[in-house]
Write a protein that holds these residues in place. Structure first.
Motif, short mmCIF file in Angstrom:
data_model
loop_
_atom_site.label_atom_id
_atom_site.label_comp_id
_atom_site.label_asym_id
_atom_site.label_seq_id
_atom_site.Cartn_x
_atom_site.Cartn_y
_atom_site.Cartn_z
N VAL A 261 0.81 -1.21 0.00
CA VAL A 261 0.00 0.00 0.00
C VAL A 261 0.85 1.27 0.00
CG1 VAL A 261 -2.11 -0.98 0.97
CG2 VAL A 261 -0.27 -0.27 2.50
N GLY A 262 2.02 1.23 0.66
CA GLY A 262 2.88 2.41 0.65
C GLY A 262 3.38 2.72 -0.74
N THR A 263 3.73 1.68 -1.49
CA THR A 263 4.17 1.87 -2.87
C THR A 263 3.03 2.37 -3.74
OG1 THR A 263 5.76 0.07 -2.56
CG2 THR A 263 5.29 0.73 -4.83
N ALA A 264 1.82 1.84 -3.54
CA ALA A 264 0.66 2.31 -4.28
C ALA A 264 0.39 3.77 -3.99
CB ALA A 264 -0.56 1.46 -3.94
N GLU A 265 0.56 4.18 -2.73
CA GLU A 265 0.39 5.59 -2.37
C GLU A 265 1.37 6.46 -3.14
OE1 GLU A 265 0.69 8.60 1.49
OE2 GLU A 265 1.21 6.49 1.72
N GLU A 266 2.62 6.02 -3.21
CA GLU A 266 3.65 6.80 -3.91
C GLU A 266 3.35 6.90 -5.40
OE1 GLU A 266 7.25 5.56 -0.82
OE2 GLU A 266 6.77 4.30 -2.54
N ILE A 267 2.90 5.79 -6.00
CA ILE A 267 2.57 5.80 -7.43
C ILE A 267 1.45 6.79 -7.72
CG2 ILE A 267 1.54 4.43 -9.30
CD1 ILE A 267 3.01 1.99 -8.13
N LEU A 268 0.40 6.77 -6.91
CA LEU A 268 -0.74 7.65 -7.14
C LEU A 268 -0.36 9.12 -6.91
CD1 LEU A 268 -3.42 5.37 -5.54
CD2 LEU A 268 -3.45 6.18 -7.91
N TYR A 269 0.49 9.37 -5.94
CA TYR A 269 0.98 10.73 -5.71
C TYR A 269 1.73 11.22 -6.95
CZ TYR A 269 3.68 14.58 -3.71
OH TYR A 269 4.25 15.81 -3.49
N ARG A 391 -4.81 8.24 -3.17
CA ARG A 391 -3.55 8.32 -2.41
C ARG A 391 -3.82 8.41 -0.92
NH1 ARG A 391 -0.65 11.11 1.47
NH2 ARG A 391 -1.68 13.01 0.80
N LYS A 392 -4.80 9.22 -0.54
CA LYS A 392 -5.15 9.36 0.87
C LYS A 392 -5.68 8.05 1.45
CE LYS A 392 -6.22 14.31 0.52
NZ LYS A 392 -7.30 15.32 0.57
N ALA A 393 -6.45 7.31 0.65
CA ALA A 393 -6.95 6.02 1.12
C ALA A 393 -5.80 5.08 1.45
CB ALA A 393 -7.87 5.40 0.07
N PHE A 394 -4.81 5.00 0.55
CA PHE A 394 -3.66 4.14 0.80
C PHE A 394 -2.84 4.67 1.98
CE2 PHE A 394 -4.32 2.83 -3.70
CZ PHE A 394 -4.40 1.46 -3.48
N SER A 395 -2.74 6.00 2.11
CA SER A 395 -1.99 6.58 3.22
C SER A 395 -2.61 6.19 4.55
CB SER A 395 -1.95 8.11 3.07
OG SER A 395 -1.09 8.69 4.02
N GLY A 396 -3.94 6.17 4.60
CA GLY A 396 -4.63 5.76 5.82
C GLY A 396 -4.38 4.31 6.17
N ILE A 397 -4.35 3.46 5.15
CA ILE A 397 -4.07 2.04 5.39
C ILE A 397 -2.65 1.86 5.90
CG2 ILE A 397 -3.92 -0.24 4.32
CD1 ILE A 397 -6.08 0.68 2.35
N VAL A 398 -1.70 2.61 5.31
CA VAL A 398 -0.32 2.56 5.80
C VAL A 398 -0.27 2.94 7.28
CG1 VAL A 398 1.97 3.62 5.65
CG2 VAL A 398 0.75 3.00 3.56
N ALA A 399 -0.98 4.01 7.65
CA ALA A 399 -1.00 4.45 9.04
C ALA A 399 -1.57 3.37 9.95
CB ALA A 399 -1.83 5.74 9.16
N GLY A 400 -2.65 2.75 9.52
CA GLY A 400 -3.25 1.69 10.32
C GLY A 400 -2.39 0.45 10.41
N ASN A 401 -1.54 0.25 9.41
CA ASN A 401 -0.67 -0.94 9.40
C ASN A 401 0.56 -0.78 10.28
OD1 ASN A 401 -2.34 -2.23 7.59
ND2 ASN A 401 -0.98 -2.02 5.83
N VAL A 402 1.25 0.39 10.17
CA VAL A 402 2.59 0.47 10.77
C VAL A 402 2.84 1.69 11.64
CG1 VAL A 402 3.58 -0.86 8.86
CG2 VAL A 402 3.61 1.64 8.75
N LYS A 403 2.04 2.75 11.56
CA LYS A 403 2.32 3.95 12.34
C LYS A 403 1.67 3.84 13.72
CE LYS A 403 2.79 7.05 8.36
NZ LYS A 403 2.40 8.33 7.77
N GLU A 404 2.40 4.26 14.74
CA GLU A 404 1.94 4.07 16.11
C GLU A 404 0.56 4.68 16.35
OE1 GLU A 404 3.64 4.69 20.67
OE2 GLU A 404 4.41 5.94 19.04
N GLU A 405 0.37 5.92 15.91
CA GLU A 405 -0.91 6.60 16.14
C GLU A 405 -2.05 5.91 15.39
OE1 GLU A 405 -2.80 11.13 15.96
OE2 GLU A 405 -0.68 10.77 15.49
#
Length: 459
Positions: A261-269, A391-405
């Motif tokens: 998902v992080g790579t997909a976020e980067e591609i869409l950006y 891009r924001k959708a993938f960014s949210g999934i990244v946050a839910g996967n690996v970011k502490e908050e």
């Protein structure tokens, strides 16, 4: 069994040696408005280089007794580390790479939280001010090098990849190094480390003595993707949006390896920016590449892009399968086109000022349940806005996967809900299912992946 730790007093290495009393006090401040917690989290991450984890919260919990204190000295300052991870040292001396990264963290956190320019830009964000913020952070980190011809290849790809995919990314990096090209990645493991490692060999063969291996990260992701030991220029941007802008302003071309998902976020950006009419004539080589076994993966990515953004989006990249030499040659030729264009436009080689970035790609997106549910995932909008919202959708999934908050929000309130037009949502859901099936959401050997999202299709 608890891992052994070390207490140490560490001198600066290459970045920041002096601080004002105000800066010291903010770094010591453990309140919500202080910087201690942020500095501690990033410092712990860079001391865990090479550790196999992609869960920032687990990393923080495993080292809950770690502390870092500033110790003023007559000639500058030192850092006192309490219960620091032992693998950051050899014979009780901190590895030089870890020491460089540690003071890069200090440099960037102090700079981005003390400059009046940044404080004002955060209060009243304007596109030009946000781009200037990115420029000033990169300049302060001394990664903008005037006098060099375009040679910076940004490499994106997953942290959770197979050994064979890693070897392929390393061979691509080797071919780039043989052509004396520099590497910039997200600084972590997997497809971020492979190109750097390969390039070191290519540079050695060509006797390149100033090989550049730039890692760009941000506080939310650094705990899950600690800098790999090859990174020799580390920059911590304030958030993911400025990190992404730094990639495209600093880089002269992009290579995308298989990822999640992080790579997909980067591609869409990237595609969302390149599809802006003002950027139609700007040369920016983009290559998607992988092993023969990855052909189906890139066919899936290509199909998703064409469905969501149209065939014009696919014209902005080339898919090259199982041919590292061709990938490197394509990038080398692309560098020449970039150089010719920049010279004609009188634009800097070291920072892409000409590139138009719509504010929707610059303003920070806060991934919480309300914002994720409210994403405008429909076709009744310009194509670059479709890219921005995906891009924001993938960014949210990244946050839910690996970011502490993000992890804490998902654990407290359940998965983020993503809703929208079935013609966009169904392909999105199918691609996410493939990421899970191909183990691209979690590192191999770690706990089983639990989705941080739930797809809801609007009729």
């Amino acid at each position: 069994m608890n891992e052994p730790t070390i207490n140490a007093l560490v001198s600066p290495e290459g970045s920041l040696e002096i601080l004002s009393n105000h800066e010291v006090n903010r770094l010591k401040d453990r309140s919500e408005g202080g910087l201690y917690r942020l500095f501690r989290q990033c410092a712990l991450a860079v001391l865990n280089t090479g550790v196999v984890t992609d869960d920032c919260q687990d990393l923080m919990s495993a080292h809950s007794d770690f502390e870092v204190h500033l110790v003023p000295q007559p000639r500058g300052l030192k850092l006192e580390l309490i219960n620091a991870p032992h693998h950051a040292f050899v014979d009780n001396e901190m590895l030089r790479a870890n020491r460089e990264h540690l003071f890069s963290v200090l440099r960037d956190i102090v700079y981005t939280h003390s400059s009046p320019l940044f404080i004002e830009a955060n209060r009243h964000p304007q596109p030009e001010d946000l781009t200037n913020m990115v420029f000033h952070i990169l300049r302060n980190a001394r990664v903008l090098k005037p006098g060099r011809q375009p040679d910076m290849v940004v490499c994106w790809g997953g942290h959770s990849i197979s050994h064979e995919e890693y070897q392929y990314s390393k061979e691509v990096g080797h071919q780039l190094g043989l052509r004396e090209l520099s590497i910039c990645t997200g600084c972590g493991p997997g497809a971020m480390k492979g190109p750097m490692k390969g390039a070191t060999i290519g540079h050695a063969k060509q006797r390149v003595k100033d090989g550049r291996y730039i890692g760009i990260t941000e506080p939310g992701i650094i705990g899950a993707e600690a800098p790999n030991p090859i990174v020799n220029e580390l920059v911590i941007m304030p958030d993911i949006e400025k990190r992404l802008e730094a990639f495209v302003r600093l880089g002269h071309g992009v290579i995308v390896f298989p990822g999640g998902v992080g790579t997909a976020e980067e591609i869409l950006y990237l595609l969302g920016i390149l599809l802006h009419p003002d950027n139609a004539d700007i040369p920016f080589p983009v290559v998607f590449t992988g092993r023969r076994e990855n052909a189906d993966y890139f066919e899936m990515i290509d199909k998703f892009i064409r469905n969501a953004l149209g065939d014009d989006a696919a014209k902005r990249y080339e898919i090259i399968i199982d041919d590292p030499v061709r990938v490197a040659r394509t990038m080398k030729l692309g560098m020449q086109e970039v150089e010719t264009f920049r010279r004609a436009m009188q634009d800097a080689y070291y920072f892409n000022w000409t590139l138009k970035i719509d504010p929707v790609f610059q303003l920070p997106f806060e991934p919480d349940h309300a914002n994720m549910r409210a994403l405008e995932l429909h076709r009744d909008q310009p194509v670059h806005l479709i890219a921005a919202n995906l891009r924001k959708a993938f960014s949210g999934i990244v946050a839910g996967n690996v970011k502490e908050e993000g992890i804490q929000k998902v654990r407290a309130h359940g998965p983020f809900e993503i809703a929208g037009d079935p013609s966009l949502i169904k392909p999105l859901e199918a691609m996410l299912e493939q990421f899970v099936a191909q183990n691209r959401m979690k590192l191999p050997g770690t706990s089983a992946y639990r989705p941080s999202y739930r797809i809801i299709s609007k009729a």
